[in-house]
Design an enzyme around this catalytic site. Structure first.
Site, short mmCIF file in Angstrom:
data_model
loop_
_atom_site.label_atom_id
_atom_site.label_comp_id
_atom_site.label_asym_id
_atom_site.label_seq_id
_atom_site.Cartn_x
_atom_site.Cartn_y
_atom_site.Cartn_z
N GLU A 128 0.81 -1.23 -0.11
CA GLU A 128 0.06 0.08 0.23
C GLU A 128 0.96 1.26 0.00
OE1 GLU A 128 -2.80 0.47 3.15
OE2 GLU A 128 -3.81 2.01 2.05
N ALA A 269 1.38 0.00 10.55
CA ALA A 269 1.24 -1.46 10.36
C ALA A 269 0.40 -1.65 9.07
CB ALA A 269 0.32 -2.11 11.75
N ASN A 272 -2.59 -6.20 5.23
CA ASN A 272 -2.59 -7.38 4.33
C ASN A 272 -3.43 -8.49 4.58
OD1 ASN A 272 -0.20 -5.87 3.21
ND2 ASN A 272 0.92 -6.81 4.90
N GLU A 305 -5.59 -2.97 12.49
CA GLU A 305 -5.44 -3.88 11.25
C GLU A 305 -6.38 -5.05 11.26
OE1 GLU A 305 -3.41 -2.14 9.56
OE2 GLU A 305 -2.68 -0.76 11.03
N HIS A 308 -9.62 -4.02 9.76
CA HIS A 308 -9.63 -3.88 8.20
C HIS A 308 -9.93 -5.01 7.33
CE1 HIS A 308 -8.03 0.09 7.26
NE2 HIS A 308 -6.96 0.09 7.92
N GLU A 327 -9.92 3.92 5.94
CA GLU A 327 -9.30 4.32 7.22
C GLU A 327 -10.08 5.19 8.15
OE1 GLU A 327 -6.73 3.20 7.66
OE2 GLU A 327 -6.06 2.60 5.77
N1 TRP Z 1 -3.24 0.80 5.64
C1 TRP Z 1 -2.13 0.99 6.84
C2 TRP Z 1 -3.15 1.29 8.10
O1 TRP Z 1 -3.54 2.42 8.06
C3 TRP Z 1 -1.19 2.36 6.43
C4 TRP Z 1 0.04 2.13 5.86
C5 TRP Z 1 0.86 1.09 6.39
C6 TRP Z 1 0.62 2.46 4.78
N2 TRP Z 1 1.85 0.94 5.62
C7 TRP Z 1 1.72 2.06 4.64
C8 TRP Z 1 0.17 3.61 3.81
C9 TRP Z 1 2.79 2.47 3.57
C10 TRP Z 1 0.95 4.03 3.08
C11 TRP Z 1 2.33 3.49 2.95
O2 TRP Z 1 -3.15 0.48 8.88
ZN ZN Z 2 -5.71 1.61 8.44
#
Ligand code: TRP
Ligand code: ZN
Length: 881
Positions: A128, A269, A272, A305, A308, A327
């Site tokens: 991401e 974090a 995935n 996480e 999500h 988010e």
């Molecule tokens: N989706 C992740 C969260 O909010 C955020 C995140 C983790 C992220 N690593 C990243 C966003 C690297 C951009 C780049 O839990």
């Molecule tokens: Zn998040």
């Protein structure tokens, strides 16, 4: 490093892809210097796509080794491969074909920590938002969903553990000391949720049985020897899984759920699918090394996480403009989880403090953007407090407006209707409109319009007519590229607090819709008239921070004291006291600037002792109530022409004055809060430690003696106690023997523990005063510091720039020059982290003239450099504009 091309992405340009990739089969042959990645993609042309339409795949710094369609190598004229793009012009007649792409990547050399990289000898990925394209050419966007099968091959000795998304399918040995594992994820997902981890790690294991009886194997993987430090994270995970079933009816959907902690990670974090990857800071904890705040963060981020899995993974975003869809909603869910696990009022106050400290300055400065932005140059720069924290507040307002039952019905509809889809904020809002029958079109502006709305209120009571009248006016200040704002739907929870402290009844109210204790502002101006009010009430407004607005209320100080003592809403009691503190500090800093000496109101100096000793209030609550507003909070209240030195001095004086005034009570409560039993990270015990630590600050300031802090430092039985004492010694007794000894003993004790040394870096980076910039320069040479590790950089450099008001904003501009030069160094490896550091400059226009000039010079100097990364250039240009 990818340099800037100046391209801007716009929401209105969204088009679905011409091709789909229903299946993705990846094979990795892992090697630090040269990892071969073979991607076998099932590609499908959409029915509406013409045969002549080329297939355009995203890449980022890739080298193509091989390209085949249905097993046949492609002739050179059929495609065009650059590091950033693969365009295939000649495609088969059939609507479905298999595309094989072989690329080569260098994980050991990847210091940007996006794509496939090596952290501490462990191979891991971060995809991401757009990291997958650093691994292979792909339709790297969230609306392309695919089922993944992943085969990992590695040297058995180097990487005995091989993990990816989904369920394990197969594993075995290969020749020459290699082995392999195959994973299959049955749930279609976008590429940003792909993950792979391979390395030599220790693990702890547990099991969770879902509400419908599915057995899930849980694993948390950490550096060998650190397994016991993952126990708290495991406990938090199981509690999160249960809570999501109970509160949202959401069950887990795979046979395994794994978490891996790595030490080089750009953010907190990553969610995935089935394989969350964590910054080790948010996994590892024990009383010796972790503070209560660390424990609370671990609990919240593990939950975040995990949540999500439904809000982000099962239902994902159509495009990155919709980032808040996952988010903001997931932050709301983790906030509610923590509130249920701990104390709701305490949690709410902490949330609002964070929101005001991070999101308000963003919304009021050059980087302001809507919760759902309409344009971006670099998506990495939109993982912001606005998208996350304000995004969560917007969901909370939906809950407030709809009530718990309709809110839950809306969420249920969202999960039922959009499972397996990539959707938009409009889709999300529609579920709540349908479930409740309410029109949310005006409310939707919270997603579309940047800026913190302002609500001005005046109140009057007519004793003869028994009428209480509120005049309420809303305005939204202009923000970059949005000069004209529309009127918002603002839900303000309220109460009319009567002389006995209870909320008063009234016969009727007109002038605005009022439902369940909430006034709904929809117009510019409302005159709300309450009839049949038997005595003059004190208005308690925006209870629980029901709307993320700034509020100015003409109120007498005694009314604020009255609310601080008696409001039935604990949040509002805190808010009232906080307003009193802030106002006193604003006034004091003005006096100091004029060369005068501040004179604090006796009532304000007396009240803290009353709070500290009030056994009806939780200790954690008392700790928050007693905490003075931070220097940045005071600066925000002043608004312009800021002199950080005057603010720092005012705050020091008030702290010392309260510490002196309240000494006997504070000393008493400080002793009462001592904990002689075994350590427990629970909220109650943490609250006692928090209160004790706040009192230590006051008592030390009041006495100007380091003895108490030194004693606490020496006898501390947890990191919470030790770190707080160290902080008091280093910040209040700068340069003293006691401070020096404590810092040295802390360093020695935790010499081999980078996460604890981060605390030591932060404590020193935040020592007030002009000397600290030199200390930070020196600490960059410390053997434990590393410019390529984000945690180290955030602690030492980020700590200095964002939390040291008098150090960073040193009048001669040396703090700014230091930060600029360091940002450029960080950028050589890691543009994402560099860009984030640059955010410390965002409020530069609110400084007094000479500091403004210095900050502008440092910013322009950076901006003049050629070949800046897209990440940094985007922040700099928006900040200077
Ligand atoms: N989706 C992740 C969260 O909010 C955020 C995140 C983790 C992220 N690593 C990243 C966003 C690297 C951009 C780049 O839990
Ligand atoms: Zn998040």
């Amino acid at each position: 490093m990818r340099t800037d091309t100046g391209q801007v992405f716009r929401l209105e340009d969204y088009r679905p892809t011409a091709y789909l990739i229903p299946e993705t089969d990846l094979t990795f042959r892992l090697d630090g210097d040269r990892t071969q990645v073979t991607a076998r993609l099932t590609v499908e042309r959409r029915a509406e796509t013409g045969r002549e339409v080329p297939l355009v795949l995203d890449g980022d710094g890739l080298a193509l080794d091989d390209l085949l369609i249905d097993g046949e190598p492609l002739p050179a004229e059929a495609y065009d491969a650059t590091p950033d793009r693969l365009i295939i012009r000649r495609l088969p007649r059939t609507g479905r074909f298999e595309l094989t792409i072989v690329t080569d990547v260098e994980p050991a050399a990847n210091k940007a920590l996006m794509g496939l990289y090596v952290s501490n000898g462990v191979y891991c990925t971060q995809c991401e938002a757009e990291g997958f394209r650093r691994i292979t050419y792909y339709l790297d966007r969230p609306d392309v969903l695919s089922t993944y099968r992943v085969r990992i091959e590695a040297r058995k000795e180097e990487a005995p553990l091989l993990l990816s998304n989904g369920n394990p399918v197969e594993a075995g040995d290969l020749k020459d000391g290699w082995h392999y594992a195959v994973w299959h994820d049955p749930h279609p997902k976008p590429s940003y949720l792909f993950a792979l981890v391979a390395g030599d790690l220790g693990g702890i294991h547990d099991e969770f049985v879902t509400a419908s009886g599915r057995r899930v194997k849980l694993g948390i993987y950490v550096e060998h020897g650190k397994e016991p430090l993952a126990a708290y994270a495991m406990d938090a995970l199981k509690r999160s899984m249960r809570w999501d079933e109970e509160r949202f009816g959401r069950e887990y959907d795979l046979d395994v759920f794994n978490i891996v902690a790595v030490s080089d990670f750009n953010m907190g974090a990553m969610e995935n699918k089935g394989l969350n990857v964590f910054n080790d800071k948010y996994v590892l904890a024990d009383p010796e090394t972790a503070t209560d705040t660390d424990y609370a963060n671990i609990e919240a981020i593990i939950a975040h996480e995990y949540f999500h899995n439904w809000t982000g993974n099962r239902i994902t975003c159509r495009d990155w403009f919709q980032l808040c869809l996952k988010e903001g909603l997931t932050v709301y869910r983790d906030h509610e989880f923590s509130a249920d696990q701990r104390s709701r009022a305490v949690k709410r106050i902490a949330e609002v403090r964070t929101l005001k400290a991070h999101q308000f300055p963003e919304d009021q400065g050059p980087l302001a953007h809507p919760v759902r932005p309409r344009r971006y140059r670099e998506i990495n720069n939109f993982y912001t407090a606005t998208v996350y924290e304000k995004g969560s507040e917007v969901v909370r307002m939906i809950h407030t407006i709809l009530g718990p039952d309709h809110f839950r019905a809306g969420m249920d509809l969202y999960f039922a209707r959009h499972d397996g889809q990539a959707v938009t904020i409009e889709d999300f809002l529609k579920c709540f409109e349908e479930a409740s029958g309410k029109d949310l079109s005006q409310f939707a502006l919270w997603y579309h319009q940047a800026g913190t709305p302002h609500v001005g209120v005046s109140a009057r009571y007519d004793a003869k007519a028994k009428e209480f009248t509120l005049e309420i006016e809303q305005s939204v200040p202009p923000t970059p590229s949005e000069s004209r704002k529309r009127l918002m739907h603002i839900p303000l929870a309220f109460g009319l607090v009567g002389p006995n402290g209870q909320d008063m009844e009234y016969e009727s109210a007109e002038g605005a819709a009022i439902e369940n204790g909430v006034i709904h502002l929809r117009k510019r101006r409302h005159i709300v008239q309450f009839k049949g009010v038997s005595a003059r009430p004190v208005i308690s407004l925006n209870r629980g921070f029901s709307a993320p607005v700034t509020l100015s209320l003409e109120a007498r100080a005694e009314d604020q004291f009255f609310l601080a003592r008696h409001d039935s809403d604990l949040f509002s009691r805190w808010q009232a006291l906080n307003t009193l503190f802030t106002q006193a500090l604003v006034d004091a800093s003005t006096q100091i600037r004029r060369g005068g000496k501040p004179d604090f109101d006796k009532a304000l100096l007396n009240y803290p002792a009353e709070i500290a000793a009030d056994g009806n209030l939780e200790a954690a609550y008392r700790a928050l109530a007693l905490a003075l507003p931070a220097e940045a909070d005071i600066a925000r209240e002043i608004g312009s022409n800021i002199d950080p030195d005057a603010i720092g001095a005012a705050r020091d004086m008030l702290r010392a004055a309260i510490g002196k005034e309240a000494e006997p009570t504070f000393a008493n409560v400080y002793d009462q809060m001592r904990n002689d039993g075994a350590f427990s990270p629970d909220a109650e015990s943490a609250g006692r430690r928090a209160l004790r630590n706040v009192l230590l600050e006051y008592l030390s300031a009041g006495s100007a003696e380091p003895a108490l802090a030194t004693q606490q430092f020496r006898t501390a039985r947890s990191m919470t106690e030790r770190a707080a004492a160290l902080n008091v010694l280093a910040h209040q007794f700068v340069g003293s023997e006691d401070a020096h000894e404590a810092l040295a003993s802390f360093e020695k004790r935790y010499n081999d523990n980078p996460l604890v040394l981060d605390k030591w870096f932060v404590v020193q980076a935040t020592i007030p005063g002009r000397e600290t910039v030199d200390l930070v320069r020196k600490l960059m040479l410390h053997p434990a510091f590393s410019i390529t590790n984000p945690n180290r950089v955030r602690s030492l450099i980020g700590g200095f720039a964002s939390s040291n008001q008098t150090g960073f904003h040193r009048a001669d501009g040396e703090g700014y020059r230091f930060l600029a030069e360091t940002i450029l160094k960080v950028e050589e490896n890691n543009p994402q982290v560099a860009a984030r550091l640059a955010i410390a400059f965002r409020s530069w226009r609110s400084l007094e003239k000479s500091r403004q000039e210095q900050a502008r010079a440092a910013l322009s100097d950076m901006a003049r450099r050629p070949n800046l990364s897209r990440d940094l250039r985007d922040i700099l240009e928006r900040t200077i504009a």
